[in-house]
Motif scaffolding. Structure first.
Motif, PDB file in Angstrom:
ATOM      1  N   VAL A  47       1.130 -17.440   3.751  1.00 39.34           N
ATOM      2  CA  VAL A  47       2.020 -17.388   4.913  1.00 39.34           C
ATOM      3  C   VAL A  47       3.458 -17.143   4.456  1.00 39.34           C
ATOM      4  N   THR A  48       3.856 -17.772   3.360  1.00 40.51           N
ATOM      5  CA  THR A  48       5.200 -17.575   2.816  1.00 40.51           C
ATOM      6  C   THR A  48       5.397 -16.112   2.411  1.00 40.51           C
ATOM      7  N   ILE A  49       4.394 -15.533   1.763  1.00 39.84           N
ATOM      8  CA  ILE A  49       4.471 -14.119   1.365  1.00 39.84           C
ATOM      9  C   ILE A  49       4.540 -13.229   2.602  1.00 39.84           C
ATOM     10  N   GLU A  50       3.704 -13.531   3.591  1.00 40.22           N
ATOM     11  CA  GLU A  50       3.717 -12.743   4.824  1.00 40.22           C
ATOM     12  C   GLU A  50       5.093 -12.763   5.483  1.00 40.22           C
ATOM     13  N   LYS A  51       5.656 -13.944   5.626  1.00 37.88           N
ATOM     14  CA  LYS A  51       6.976 -14.051   6.264  1.00 37.88           C
ATOM     15  C   LYS A  51       8.046 -13.340   5.445  1.00 37.88           C
ATOM     16  N   GLY A  52       7.959 -13.465   4.128  1.00 36.18           N
ATOM     17  CA  GLY A  52       8.931 -12.806   3.261  1.00 36.18           C
ATOM     18  C   GLY A  52       8.849 -11.294   3.365  1.00 36.18           C
ATOM     19  N   LEU A  53       7.636 -10.747   3.314  1.00 34.08           N
ATOM     20  CA  LEU A  53       7.460  -9.296   3.424  1.00 34.08           C
ATOM     21  C   LEU A  53       7.906  -8.797   4.792  1.00 34.08           C
ATOM     22  N   ASP A  54       7.587  -9.552   5.813  1.00 36.78           N
ATOM     23  CA  ASP A  54       8.000  -9.175   7.167  1.00 36.78           C
ATOM     24  C   ASP A  54       9.530  -9.114   7.253  1.00 36.78           C
ATOM     25  N   ALA A  55      10.203 -10.070   6.633  1.00 36.00           N
ATOM     26  CA  ALA A  55      11.667 -10.091   6.638  1.00 36.00           C
ATOM     27  C   ALA A  55      12.233  -8.879   5.881  1.00 36.00           C
ATOM     28  N   TRP A  56      11.616  -8.512   4.751  1.00 34.46           N
ATOM     29  CA  TRP A  56      12.068  -7.342   3.991  1.00 34.46           C
ATOM     30  C   TRP A  56      11.907  -6.067   4.832  1.00 34.46           C
ATOM     31  N   ILE A  57      10.785  -5.947   5.517  1.00 32.04           N
ATOM     32  CA  ILE A  57      10.561  -4.763   6.349  1.00 32.04           C
ATOM     33  C   ILE A  57      11.556  -4.740   7.507  1.00 32.04           C
ATOM     34  N   GLU A  58      11.778  -5.874   8.118  1.00 34.57           N
ATOM     35  CA  GLU A  58      12.723  -5.960   9.233  1.00 34.57           C
ATOM     36  C   GLU A  58      14.133  -5.583   8.782  1.00 34.57           C
ATOM     37  N   GLU A  59      14.542  -6.078   7.610  1.00 38.77           N
ATOM     38  CA  GLU A  59      15.896  -5.824   7.132  1.00 38.77           C
ATOM     39  C   GLU A  59      16.098  -4.378   6.658  1.00 38.77           C
ATOM     40  N   HIS A  60      15.123  -3.839   5.937  1.00 42.61           N
ATOM     41  CA  HIS A  60      15.330  -2.547   5.286  1.00 42.61           C
ATOM     42  C   HIS A  60      14.701  -1.357   5.997  1.00 42.61           C
ATOM     43  N   ARG A  61      13.828  -1.583   6.955  1.00 39.52           N
ATOM     44  CA  ARG A  61      13.231  -0.509   7.768  1.00 39.52           C
ATOM     45  C   ARG A  61      12.699   0.658   6.928  1.00 39.52           C
ATOM     46  N   PRO A  62      11.737   0.388   6.027  1.00 36.93           N
ATOM     47  CA  PRO A  62      11.218   1.480   5.192  1.00 36.93           C
ATOM     48  C   PRO A  62      10.414   2.483   6.023  1.00 36.93           C
ATOM     49  N   ASP A  63      10.340   3.718   5.481  1.00 36.83           N
ATOM     50  CA  ASP A  63       9.516   4.760   6.095  1.00 36.83           C
ATOM     51  C   ASP A  63       8.073   4.653   5.623  1.00 36.83           C
ATOM     52  N   ALA A  64       7.876   4.019   4.468  1.00 37.11           N
ATOM     53  CA  ALA A  64       6.542   3.889   3.875  1.00 37.11           C
ATOM     54  C   ALA A  64       6.518   2.674   2.958  1.00 37.11           C
ATOM     55  N   VAL A  65       5.309   2.238   2.658  1.00 38.80           N
ATOM     56  CA  VAL A  65       5.108   1.091   1.770  1.00 38.80           C
ATOM     57  C   VAL A  65       4.152   1.505   0.659  1.00 38.80           C
ATOM     58  N   ALA A  66       4.515   1.161  -0.562  1.00 39.67           N
ATOM     59  CA  ALA A  66       3.675   1.427  -1.735  1.00 39.67           C
ATOM     60  C   ALA A  66       3.290   0.089  -2.347  1.00 39.67           C
ATOM     61  N   VAL A  67       1.996  -0.123  -2.508  1.00 43.29           N
ATOM     62  CA  VAL A  67       1.477  -1.390  -3.032  1.00 43.29           C
ATOM     63  C   VAL A  67       0.682  -1.111  -4.294  1.00 43.29           C
ATOM     64  N   GLU A  68       0.846  -1.972  -5.299  1.00 41.57           N
ATOM     65  CA  GLU A  68       0.060  -1.792  -6.514  1.00 41.57           C
ATOM     66  C   GLU A  68      -1.399  -2.127  -6.233  1.00 41.57           C
ATOM     67  N   ARG A  69      -2.281  -1.226  -6.651  1.00 43.52           N
ATOM     68  CA  ARG A  69      -3.716  -1.434  -6.494  1.00 43.52           C
ATOM     69  C   ARG A  69      -4.166  -2.486  -7.506  1.00 43.52           C
ATOM     70  N   VAL A  70      -4.908  -3.456  -7.033  1.00 48.57           N
ATOM     71  CA  VAL A  70      -5.394  -4.538  -7.890  1.00 48.57           C
ATOM     72  C   VAL A  70      -6.442  -3.986  -8.847  1.00 48.57           C
ATOM     73  N   PHE A  71      -6.323  -4.365 -10.097  1.00 46.78           N
ATOM     74  CA  PHE A  71      -7.324  -3.956 -11.081  1.00 46.78           C
ATOM     75  C   PHE A  71      -7.812  -5.192 -11.819  1.00 46.78           C
ATOM     76  N   ALA A  72      -9.009  -5.091 -12.382  1.00 47.59           N
ATOM     77  CA  ALA A  72      -9.654  -6.236 -13.020  1.00 47.59           C
ATOM     78  C   ALA A  72      -8.931  -6.632 -14.303  1.00 47.59           C
ATOM     79  N   ARG A  73      -8.677  -7.912 -14.415  1.00 49.49           N
ATOM     80  CA  ARG A  73      -8.141  -8.505 -15.644  1.00 49.49           C
ATOM     81  C   ARG A  73      -9.148  -9.552 -16.093  1.00 49.49           C
TER      82      ARG A  73
END
Length: 183
Positions: A47-73
């Motif tokens: 929930v903390t991560i969700e709220k934080g990401l939502d705040a970043w999107i609200e503040e910076h208004r990106p056109d796109a989002v790039a997320v690192e693909r999870v890989f096996a460790r």
């Protein structure tokens, strides 16, 4: 184009915003990490991560989002936390209708440094150079998020256009087949 790069993690989720376009200098808008305490239940951390990401999107208004693909460790607990944080990132961006692209670590390394097997120091040095920074943002999760955003500006937009063109062509072929069946 403004891109929010997200390096998902349960303890530290790196976030970085980059402005620019292919063939033009890129600039860093903001960079940081969303931190959660390992003392909290996982649901509360998400929930903390969700709220934080939502705040970043609200503040910076990106056109796109790039997320690192999870890989096996080797450490499955790390994989689980990273995958959970990645899922939250995808949901937050999708809820806002933002285009999302996932990039593997080797794609990011290749895009930023020219070498898909580059180490963190090489990638970090290139992030500093590409964005004309005086020093590499810390912790590494923050710098990794900027590298993801750079990768998307340089590669992701073209990839998205290709995928859209392929999807459009497939839809045309499907419509033509359906039309032939009704004759």
């Amino acid at each position: 184009m403004r891109v929010l790069g997200i390096d998902p993690g349960l303890t530290r989720c790196g976030v970085g915003v980059v402005d620019g376009s292919v063939g033009r200098p890129l600039s860093m808008v903001d960079v940081g990490v969303i931190r959660t305490s390992s003392d909290l239940p996982i649901a509360q951390r998400l929930v903390t991560i969700e709220k934080g990401l939502d705040a970043w999107i609200e503040e910076h208004r990106p056109d796109a989002v790039a997320v690192e693909r999870v890989f096996a460790r080797s450490d499955s607990s790390t994989i689980m936390g990273t995958a959970q944080a990645s899922g939250i990132a995808l949901v937050v961006a999708a809820r806002r209708g933002l285009p999302i692209t996932m990039h593997t670590p080797s794609e990011v390394k290749a895009a930023v440094s020219g070498n898909g097997r580059a180490d963190k120091a090489q990638v970090g040095a290139m992030v500093v150079r590409i964005l004309r920074l005086s020093e590499l943002p810390k912790p590494a999760d923050a710098a990794d998020a900027l590298a993801l955003a750079i990768t998307h500006v340089w590669r992701g937009a073209a990839s998205n256009r290709l995928e859209a063109a392929v999807a459009q062509q497939q839809a045309l072929v499907k419509a033509q087949k359906q039309k032939m069946r009704t004759r």
